[in-house]
Enzyme design. Structure first.
Site, PDB file in Angstrom:
ATOM      1  N   ASP A 168      -2.543  -1.098  20.272  1.00 25.83           N
ATOM      2  CA  ASP A 168      -1.257  -1.537  19.712  1.00 25.83           C
ATOM      3  C   ASP A 168      -0.242  -0.431  19.941  1.00 25.83           C
ATOM      4  OD1 ASP A 168       0.741  -2.469  17.504  1.00 25.83           O
ATOM      5  OD2 ASP A 168      -0.856  -3.959  17.365  1.00 25.83           O
ATOM      6  N   ASN A 240      -7.253   3.211  -4.730  1.00 33.87           N
ATOM      7  CA  ASN A 240      -6.585   4.505  -4.915  1.00 33.87           C
ATOM      8  C   ASN A 240      -5.361   4.385  -5.813  1.00 33.87           C
ATOM      9  OD1 ASN A 240      -4.960   3.125  -3.142  1.00 33.87           O
ATOM     10  ND2 ASN A 240      -4.592   4.882  -1.781  1.00 33.87           N
ATOM     11  N   ALA A 335      -5.696 -13.473  24.675  1.00 35.73           N
ATOM     12  CA  ALA A 335      -6.474 -14.391  23.834  1.00 35.73           C
ATOM     13  C   ALA A 335      -7.343 -15.348  24.641  1.00 35.73           C
ATOM     14  CB  ALA A 335      -5.523 -15.181  22.924  1.00 35.73           C
ATOM     15  N   THR A 340     -17.737 -14.408  29.103  1.00 31.95           N
ATOM     16  CA  THR A 340     -18.856 -14.945  29.882  1.00 31.95           C
ATOM     17  C   THR A 340     -18.402 -15.314  31.287  1.00 31.95           C
ATOM     18  OG1 THR A 340     -18.523 -17.270  29.262  1.00 31.95           O
ATOM     19  CG2 THR A 340     -19.859 -15.911  27.775  1.00 31.95           C
ATOM     20  N   SER A 399       0.173 -11.663  15.081  1.00 31.22           N
ATOM     21  CA  SER A 399      -0.157 -10.237  14.971  1.00 31.22           C
ATOM     22  C   SER A 399      -0.725  -9.885  13.613  1.00 31.22           C
ATOM     23  CB  SER A 399       1.101  -9.373  15.171  1.00 31.22           C
ATOM     24  OG  SER A 399       1.378  -9.139  16.511  1.00 31.22           O
TER      25      SER A 399
HETATM   26 CA    CA Z   1      -4.089   1.303  -1.634  1.00 32.04          CA
END
Ligand code: CA
Ligand code: CA
Ligand code: CA
Ligand code: CA
Length: 456
Positions: A168, A240, A335, A340, A399
């Site tokens: 990205d 957190n 995409a 294969t 995205s």
């Molecule tokens: Ca967080």
């Protein structure tokens, strides 16, 4: 032709080498191709990619260069027989001129890709993480969320031993909700100008920046908000007491930046894929790569690189695209690659293509779909995640749907540490929830399916 003779050849002819930074974003070098006829979005390319045959003689090589009007700009980092070149003939005429030349194995446009975000909602909508919710998740619920919060409630919040690749833009490594979950190369001593682990990349601590060809995987001057946003959905730190949380509360994310402010090229995408594949070969537990980008045409070289990743057991999760089209009719890359098929294929398809849903379960109007080529839907509209500078913002696009699925691959791997890529893929696609808005629009179940990681 071996690499050594090719190198001596190029010096003998005085070609400009190592001018990567000069080759990008030059208007004269970037051409709009008319390959997409019939009102489809235009395709752009930055010159050509040429892979020369190992058996080519110097004379044949010189002839090919002359016939194609080629000026070599640089070699791929991951394959010295592949060059990025400009041509005085123009891209399509140059391809016609050397397509069947005996010295040429592959010649194709060096496509330009864009990320697949469609809007940037500047409002700070604290707590609106509907994409993480399930129908019975604690505190907040949304039936159309990824159900990640239900997996968390069952005790699976991800694992530090799972590594996810992000191809990205860059990712802000100073973001307080990301820093703990970014990969750090254990074999590399930072900032000593030495390639300590000998992988060909000096000081690649967080990953590599293939756009600038340097070790800094975040460049504030480039923005890098899209990559930072994608990372937060995969793995913003959970528990957190701050900001948002990703599908994985803990995980390790390695950054392969190739998108700059004006997009990225096939050449850099191939190098990024090959870099991550090499990490896997060296022992890094890299489970999946997130690819929230697209826009170019078919590339033999990129297909081959993705097949190489697939053979190493890496899933390749891709945004379906944002033009509202049916990918079964008009292919959207990456995409639509299938591992294969193509060069040195794998025994399974590692590519998972993702459509975007809104918080009310509708297929987002911009989202591409495809009953055979798009695998499942996931939350994509009004997704709150991390952005540079320590902030948060709400974005929409396939995205944003893609990292929910990539994150799901990580979450499954955390609770099933010996699962193969095929098993993780099957887990993602067999657990989907039937979704009426995706009927005949995704392949995962007959009725169309959306991501449901509640059982992971
Ligand atoms: Ca967080
Ligand atoms: Ca290194
Ligand atoms: Ca170093
Ligand atoms: Ca950089």
């Amino acid at each position: 032709m071996n690499i050594r003779s090719f190198n001596s050849m190029r010096w003998a002819f005085g070609f400009v080498i190592g001018a990567a930074s000069l080759s990008l974003a030059r208007p004269a070098f970037t051409a709009e191709l008319d390959a997409a006829a019939g009102g489809e979005p235009p395709l752009f390319a930055q010159g050509l990619l040429v892979k020369f045959r190992a058996s080519a003689t110097d004379a044949e090589l010189a002839d090919a260069l002359q016939r194609g009007g080629l000026r070599i700009l640089r070699h791929l980092r991951s394959d010295d027989t592949v060059v990025v070149a400009s041509s005085g003939l123009g891209i399509m005429r140059a391809i016609e001129a050397i397509d069947r030349h005996g010295a040429v194995e592959v010649v194709e446009p060096n496509w330009v890709y864009q990320h697949q975000v469609v809007s940037n909602d500047p409002r700070y909508t604290d707590g609106s993480l509907w994409g993480m919710y399930g129908d019975t998740s604690p505190v907040s619920q949304n039936t159309f969320g990824s159900q990640a919060a239900e997996a968390w409630a069952n005790g699976n919040t991800g694992s530090d031993s799972v590594v996810i690749g992000i191809i990205d833009e860059g990712v802000d490594e100073t973001h307080p909700d990301l820093v703990a979950n970014l990969w750090s190369n254990p074999g590399e001593i930072p900032n000593n100008q030495i390639d300590d682990d000998g992988n060909g990349f000096v000081d690649d601590v967080r990953g590599w920046d293939f756009f600038h060809d340097d070790a800094s995987t975040f460049d504030a001057a480039d923005g890098d908000d899209h990559g930072t946003h994608v990372a937060g959905t995969i793995g913003a730190t959970g528990g957190n007491g701050a900001g948002v949380v990703g599908v994985n509360w803990q995980v390790k994310m390695v950054v392969a930046k190739f998108l700059g402010p004006a997009g990225g090229s096939t050449a850099d995408a191939v190098d990024a894929v090959n870099y991550l594949t090499a990490l896997k070969k060296s022992g890094v537990n890299l489970v999946a790569i997130n690819n929230s980008w697209g826009g170019g045409g078919y590339s033999t070289l990129l297909h081959g690189a993705i097949n190489g990743a697939a053979r190493e057991g890496i899933l390749f999760v891709c945004a379906a695209g944002n033009s509202g089209r049916n990918n079964d009719r008009v292919a959207s890359y990456p995409a639509n690659y299938n591992t294969t098929q193509g060069p040195s294929p794998a025994s399974y398809d590692a590519v998972i293509a993702v459509a975007a849903l809104t918080s009310s379960g509708a297929k987002a109007s911009y989202s591409n779909y495809g009953a055979t080529t798009v695998d499942l839907g996931a939350p994509g509209s009004a997704i709150l995640s991390t952005v540079p500078g320590g902030g948060y913002a709400s974005y929409s696009g396939t995205s944003m749907a893609t990292p929910h699925v990539t994150g799901g691959a990580g979450l499954y791997s955390a609770s099933h540490p010996v699962a193969t890529a095929v098993q993780i893929r099957n887990a993602l696609l067999s657990s989907v929830a039937p979704t009426s808005s995706l009927t005949k629009k995704t392949s995962s179940v007959a009725t169309g399916g959306r991501l449901d990681v509640s059982g992971f």
